[in-house]
Write an enzyme that holds these catalytic residues in place. Structure first.
Site, PDB file in Angstrom:
ATOM      1  N   GLU A 109       0.851  -1.185   0.000  1.00 57.57           N
ATOM      2  CA  GLU A 109       0.000   0.000   0.000  1.00 57.57           C
ATOM      3  C   GLU A 109       0.888   1.238   0.000  1.00 57.57           C
ATOM      4  O   GLU A 109       1.916   1.270   0.672  1.00 57.57           O
ATOM      5  CB  GLU A 109      -0.883   0.000   1.244  1.00 57.57           C
ATOM      6  CG  GLU A 109      -1.796  -1.201   1.281  1.00 57.57           C
ATOM      7  CD  GLU A 109      -2.614  -1.281   2.561  1.00 57.57           C
ATOM      8  OE1 GLU A 109      -3.492  -2.144   2.624  1.00 57.57           O
ATOM      9  OE2 GLU A 109      -2.385  -0.485   3.480  1.00 57.57           O
ATOM     10  N   CYS A 124       4.139   8.078   1.144  1.00 58.42           N
ATOM     11  CA  CYS A 124       4.683   7.134   2.124  1.00 58.42           C
ATOM     12  C   CYS A 124       4.925   5.804   1.401  1.00 58.42           C
ATOM     13  O   CYS A 124       3.987   5.174   0.928  1.00 58.42           O
ATOM     14  CB  CYS A 124       3.667   6.983   3.258  1.00 58.42           C
ATOM     15  SG  CYS A 124       4.256   5.945   4.575  1.00 58.42           S
ATOM     16  N   CYS A 131       7.785  -7.323   7.744  1.00 54.53           N
ATOM     17  CA  CYS A 131       9.046  -6.834   8.326  1.00 54.53           C
ATOM     18  C   CYS A 131       9.520  -7.869   9.335  1.00 54.53           C
ATOM     19  O   CYS A 131       8.711  -8.457  10.042  1.00 54.53           O
ATOM     20  CB  CYS A 131       8.837  -5.488   9.016  1.00 54.53           C
ATOM     21  SG  CYS A 131      10.364  -4.804   9.727  1.00 54.53           S
ATOM     22  N   CYS A 135       8.761  -5.107  15.928  1.00 56.90           N
ATOM     23  CA  CYS A 135       8.505  -4.120  16.985  1.00 56.90           C
ATOM     24  C   CYS A 135       7.133  -4.421  17.585  1.00 56.90           C
ATOM     25  O   CYS A 135       6.179  -4.735  16.858  1.00 56.90           O
ATOM     26  CB  CYS A 135       8.561  -2.703  16.418  1.00 56.90           C
ATOM     27  SG  CYS A 135      10.192  -2.326  15.731  1.00 56.90           S
ATOM     28  N   CYS A 138       3.788  -2.584  16.302  1.00 56.32           N
ATOM     29  CA  CYS A 138       3.652  -2.324  14.856  1.00 56.32           C
ATOM     30  C   CYS A 138       2.933  -3.485  14.178  1.00 56.32           C
ATOM     31  O   CYS A 138       3.354  -4.641  14.294  1.00 56.32           O
ATOM     32  CB  CYS A 138       5.045  -2.129  14.250  1.00 56.32           C
ATOM     33  SG  CYS A 138       5.019  -2.020  12.450  1.00 56.32           S
ATOM     34  N   CYS A 360       0.208   6.001   8.143  1.00 57.61           N
ATOM     35  CA  CYS A 360       1.586   5.570   7.981  1.00 57.61           C
ATOM     36  C   CYS A 360       1.967   4.627   9.116  1.00 57.61           C
ATOM     37  O   CYS A 360       1.582   4.831  10.250  1.00 57.61           O
ATOM     38  CB  CYS A 360       2.506   6.776   8.039  1.00 57.61           C
ATOM     39  SG  CYS A 360       3.183   7.230   6.478  1.00 57.61           S
TER      40      CYS A 360
HETATM   41  N1  SAH Z   1      10.719   0.375   9.586  1.00 52.85           N
HETATM   42  C1  SAH Z   1      10.892   1.766   9.591  1.00 52.85           C
HETATM   43  C2  SAH Z   1       9.889   2.512   8.738  1.00 52.85           C
HETATM   44  C3  SAH Z   1       8.484   2.032   8.744  1.00 52.85           C
HETATM   45  S1  SAH Z   1       7.545   2.289  10.208  1.00 52.85           S
HETATM   46  C4  SAH Z   1      10.889   2.305  11.008  1.00 52.85           C
HETATM   47  O1  SAH Z   1      10.561   1.559  11.914  1.00 52.85           O
HETATM   48  O2  SAH Z   1      11.272   3.449  11.172  1.00 52.85           O
HETATM   49  C5  SAH Z   1       7.189   4.028  10.140  1.00 52.85           C
HETATM   50  C6  SAH Z   1       6.942   4.653  11.515  1.00 52.85           C
HETATM   51  O3  SAH Z   1       5.650   4.247  12.036  1.00 52.85           O
HETATM   52  C7  SAH Z   1       7.972   4.255  12.551  1.00 52.85           C
HETATM   53  O4  SAH Z   1       8.369   5.351  13.318  1.00 52.85           O
HETATM   54  C8  SAH Z   1       7.196   3.268  13.390  1.00 52.85           C
HETATM   55  O5  SAH Z   1       7.758   3.120  14.647  1.00 52.85           O
HETATM   56  C9  SAH Z   1       5.808   3.872  13.396  1.00 52.85           C
HETATM   57  N2  SAH Z   1       4.744   2.945  13.789  1.00 52.85           N
HETATM   58  C10 SAH Z   1       4.682   1.631  13.574  1.00 52.85           C
HETATM   59  N3  SAH Z   1       3.551   1.111  14.083  1.00 52.85           N
HETATM   60  C11 SAH Z   1       2.873   2.135  14.643  1.00 52.85           C
HETATM   61  C12 SAH Z   1       1.639   2.237  15.332  1.00 52.85           C
HETATM   62  N4  SAH Z   1       0.854   1.183  15.542  1.00 52.85           N
HETATM   63  N5  SAH Z   1       1.257   3.455  15.768  1.00 52.85           N
HETATM   64  C13 SAH Z   1       2.031   4.537  15.545  1.00 52.85           C
HETATM   65  N6  SAH Z   1       3.214   4.506  14.910  1.00 52.85           N
HETATM   66  C14 SAH Z   1       3.642   3.304  14.464  1.00 52.85           C
HETATM   67 FE1  SF4 Z   2       9.520  -3.086  11.041  1.00 48.00          FE
HETATM   68 FE2  SF4 Z   2       7.343  -1.946  12.068  1.00 48.00          FE
HETATM   69 FE3  SF4 Z   2       9.579  -2.065  13.502  1.00 48.00          FE
HETATM   70 FE4  SF4 Z   2       9.461  -0.414  11.386  1.00 48.00          FE
HETATM   71  S1  SF4 Z   2       8.236  -0.267  13.255  1.00 48.00           S
HETATM   72  S2  SF4 Z   2      11.143  -1.823  11.927  1.00 48.00           S
HETATM   73  S3  SF4 Z   2       8.146  -1.633  10.010  1.00 48.00           S
HETATM   74  S4  SF4 Z   2       8.372  -3.828  12.799  1.00 48.00           S
END
Ligand code: SAH
Ligand code: SF4
Length: 386
Positions: A109, A124, A131, A135, A138, A360
């Protein structure tokens, strides 16, 4: 005429039947190498890149400044193959979303977010399907890792969004003015494909975006961050989310390998190398009762006091079974105020495109399946957008 088996680019992709080289994802150097490999002059690279990326063209026949013979040769040995658009929707706040089908039937997406004052349109972009870094807050991490996107699939997202507005005119009229690598995936875990795609974002014969308008967001893959600084000059965003190793290791498991000190040292080295990155953007997702208390704001300000940076606050975006909650609006404002008193003016990144499920960091891809899930998925997002 058949592709020559000695061509490096053909040989790289050759299996049983000769494959055509997809020109969409080739950086300028790679495109020049391709033209040299088929006995053409290097300057053809810029000509063809302009057709592909400025004009959104995917048909060699339309490239009228190339000879007929060259067009025919290109049609035999090469192709311009972008992702298939399976859904396109616009939210009530103007956010646009595309669901794209890539090579193996996976979906990615891509979201285009307009600034309120109309000055920017930020795309974006995703770098992986899923991934591997897991995390805890996420939804992409929770779905696991399927595969890296190719450079063509990464730049293909910019290509699809850009060509939706027709051929690129001057900068002010462009469909995409900024790119953030903040969609699905960890860009530094797909370095070899992300770098050529970012070079195309910066290249004047492709998207010509200034280095301050292209941002790579990473959770902190330190060795790759050092490599990035040697190869390409783009703005940097760091997903920090916690100021102590104990808490960060819980939220962002890669912190167990590269801790906060190692990450901040890498940020200093990056800043020293790149003139785009006069400051690093620190992303801090606020999660209720986890990292949203006054003590967390104090620790964050202390940790960052030596790093030239700005902080972006992102209220946690809930998803089913995450086990976390979004803080109240008041708590987010309090956290912002504590940081303000400590010398940081930290904007709150609001969630956009809620009605088309387009926030995002909330992009959920679907793996290929041979059941009717695909159709049901498309139906469900169309209903979301209604
Ligand atoms: N993997 C990279 C980029 C993709 S995630 C990274 O982690 O930076 C893009 C951003 O969205 C990151 O800052 C991530 O921590 C945040 N993010 C992920 N899941 C989220 C959620 N459920 N609510 C708010 N921000 C989130
Ligand atoms: Fe991967 Fe989500 Fe962590 Fe970014 S925030 S590194 S997309 S698991």
């Amino acid at each position: 005429m058949r592709p020559c088996p000695n061509d490096p680019l053909t040989a790289m992709t050759a299996t049983t039947a000769p494959q055509r080289t997809n020109l969409l994802g080739l950086s300028r150097e790679q495109m020049e190498a391709f033209f040299l490999s088929i006995g053409e002059k290097k300057f053809r690279a810029a000509q063809v890149m302009k057709w592909i990326h400025h004009e959104g063209c995917d048909d060699f026949e339309a490239m009228t400044n190339l000879s007929k013979a060259l067009r025919a040769r290109l049609a035999e040995v090469a192709e311009i193959r972008g992702p298939g658009v399976v859904y396109e929707g616009t939210s009530s706040d103007g956010t646009r979303k595309w669901v794209l089908e890539v090579e193996d039937g996976s979906y990615v997406e891509t979201v285009l977010i307009p600034a309120d004052n109309g000055s920017r349109r930020t795309l974006c972009v995703s770098s992986q399907v899923g991934c591997s870094l897991d995390c805890s807050f996420c939804s992409t991490g929770k779905q696991g890792f399927q595969r890296n996107l190719t450079a063509a699939e990464i730049i293909g997202q910019v290509w699809v969004a850009s060509r939706s507005a027709g051929p690129q005119k001057d900068t002010a009229q462009r469909a995409v003015t900024n790119v953030v690598m903040m969609g699905m995936g960890e860009p530094l875990m797909n370095y070899d494909n992300v770098v050529p795609a970012m070079k195309l974002m910066l290249d004047d014969s492709a998207y010509g975006l200034s280095k301050r308008r292209v941002t790579l967001s990473t959770s902190g893959v330190v060795p790759m961050l050092d490599k990035l600084g040697d190869e390409v000059d783009v703005s940097l965003a760091i997903s920090l989310h916690a100021a102590t190793d104990e808490l960060r290791s819980e939220l962002v498991p890669i912190n167990r390998k590269y801790n906060i000190r190692a990450l901040l040292d890498a940020c200093h080295r990056y800043l020293a190398k790149c003139d785009s990155a006069r400051v690093v953007t620190i992303e801090y997702t606020l999660i209720k009762d986890v990292n949203d208390q006054q003590q967390h704001a104090t620790e964050l300000a202390e940790l960052l006091h030596e790093l030239p940076c700005k902080i972006n606050l992102i209220p946690f975006n809930p998803f089913p079974h995450s086990g976390y909650e979004k803080p109240s609006r008041n708590q987010v404002m309090r956290f912002q105020q504590w940081l303000y008193e400590l010398g940081y003016n930290a904007p709150i990144r609001t969630t956009r495109g809620d009605d088309i499920d387009a926030a995002c960091g909330q992009l959920v891809g679907r793996v290929k399946d041979r059941t009717k899930r695909h159709a049901r998925y498309i139906q469900s997002i169309q209903l979301d957008a209604d």
